[in-house]
Design an enzyme around this catalytic site. Structure first.
Site, PDB file in Angstrom:
ATOM      1  N   ASN A 266       0.832  -1.203   0.000  1.00  0.00           N
ATOM      2  CA  ASN A 266       0.000   0.000   0.000  1.00  0.00           C
ATOM      3  C   ASN A 266       0.868   1.255   0.000  1.00  0.00           C
ATOM      4  OD1 ASN A 266      -2.345   1.697   0.331  1.00  0.00           O
ATOM      5  ND2 ASN A 266      -1.941   1.747   2.522  1.00  0.00           N
TER       6      ASN A 266
ATOM      7  N   PHE B 242       0.386   5.935  10.308  1.00  0.00           N
ATOM      8  CA  PHE B 242      -0.756   5.075  10.616  1.00  0.00           C
ATOM      9  C   PHE B 242      -0.855   4.035   9.500  1.00  0.00           C
ATOM     10  CE2 PHE B 242      -5.385   4.199  10.999  1.00  0.00           C
ATOM     11  CZ  PHE B 242      -5.364   3.753  12.311  1.00  0.00           C
ATOM     12  N   ALA B 243      -0.083   2.969   9.639  1.00  0.00           N
ATOM     13  CA  ALA B 243       0.044   1.972   8.574  1.00  0.00           C
ATOM     14  C   ALA B 243      -1.188   1.070   8.526  1.00  0.00           C
ATOM     15  CB  ALA B 243       1.298   1.133   8.809  1.00  0.00           C
ATOM     16  N   HIS B 244      -1.630   0.756   7.318  1.00  0.00           N
ATOM     17  CA  HIS B 244      -2.780  -0.123   7.150  1.00  0.00           C
ATOM     18  C   HIS B 244      -2.895  -0.519   5.686  1.00  0.00           C
ATOM     19  CE1 HIS B 244      -4.205   3.924   6.240  1.00  0.00           C
ATOM     20  NE2 HIS B 244      -5.144   3.380   5.487  1.00  0.00           N
ATOM     21  N   ALA B 245      -3.778  -1.463   5.417  1.00  0.00           N
ATOM     22  CA  ALA B 245      -4.144  -1.841   4.056  1.00  0.00           C
ATOM     23  C   ALA B 245      -5.651  -2.075   4.038  1.00  0.00           C
ATOM     24  CB  ALA B 245      -3.386  -3.100   3.624  1.00  0.00           C
TER      25      ALA B 245
END
Length: 257
Positions: A50, A66-69
């Site tokens: 991402n 703010f890491a996410h997928a």
């Protein structure tokens, strides 16, 4: 709706961890999600991909990533991890580098974690609380702050009637950083007394192109703004998604007040 302290167990917190670069920082945060049963190891690769595809738009405030997928089969349950780095690392964000705190989110759906995200956004937007979290001596002390009554927001904002305007807050996946910006914008609208007139919807880049016709404006990061193209409404870049003053200025410019 799950509370913030439920989504972020003590076991998912690591403090003063060394990381050579942003990829390693995300791998550490992703490993905590896996170790605490929120994800499979595949989700970490999805978070890194991402970032590679969409840029560091999730570095939402100075020093905070703010890491996410997107929700995927790699997410077993909604959860968070928290990694305070021993030394800050560069993520490539022009305004908010270097990063010293990586919070990772794994979301089963786009809506189950919204209350917890609002609570976290409120905590990090308060300078005193943010400082307390940054200086926490151990994971237990940090978790105590997160579990405090002041940090848990229950329920949704009440409205007394139908809104007249809609503003979209947009991120790559619509499940994480856009919710931070939505919360900050709603707090500004509350202070203005405009909550009954303006509704805020957090969404992703693909959906935003279709929903723009319903909105008066879009607020987003510099990286995402560059990918939206012409959407027919003003697109405003916000550098710090937790900054009430910056969002206040953006809203004043939008409405010329």
């Amino acid at each position: 709706m799950a509370a913030l302290s439920d989504l972020l167990p003590v076991a998912a917190v690591r403090l003063d961890v060394p990381a050579a670069d942003w990829r390693e920082a995300i791998r550490i945060a992703g490993a905590l999600l896996t170790e605490t049963g929120a994800t499979t190891g595949t989700y970490t690769a999805e978070m890194i991909r991402n970032a590679e595809e969409n840029g560091p738009y999730f570095v939402i405030a100075p020093g905070l990533a703010f890491a996410h997928a997107r929700p995927s089969p790699a997410v077993l349950r909604t959860g968070l991890s928290w990694v305070r780095l021993e030394r800050p690392v560069e993520f490539g964000h022009a305004a908010n580098d270097p990063v010293h705190l990586v919070v990772a989110l794994a979301a089963e759906t786009s809506g189950a974690h919204t209350t917890a995200m609002a609570a976290l956004a409120q905590l990090l937007a308060d300078p005193g609380t943010a400082r307390t979290l940054q200086e926490a001596a151990d994971p237990e002390a940090l978790h105590t702050v997160l579990a405090g009554a002041a940090g848990e927001r229950q329920g949704e904002r009440a409205r007394s009637g139908p809104a007249v305007h809609k503003i979209l807050t947009v991120c790559g996946n619509g499940v994480g950083t856009s919710l931070f910006l939505k919360n900050t914008l709603e707090q500004v609208l509350d202070r203005w007394g405009w909550s009954r007139h303006v509704t805020v919807e957090a969404t992703d880049t693909i959906s935003a192109r279709g929903k723009a016709a319903e909105a008066v404006a879009i607020l987003t990061s510099r990286e995402i703004a560059g990918t939206l193209g012409e959407v027919g409404v003003p697109v405003t870049v916000v550098e710090d998604f937790t900054s009430g003053p910056e969002v206040d200025r953006a809203l004043r410019a939008l409405y010329d007040v």
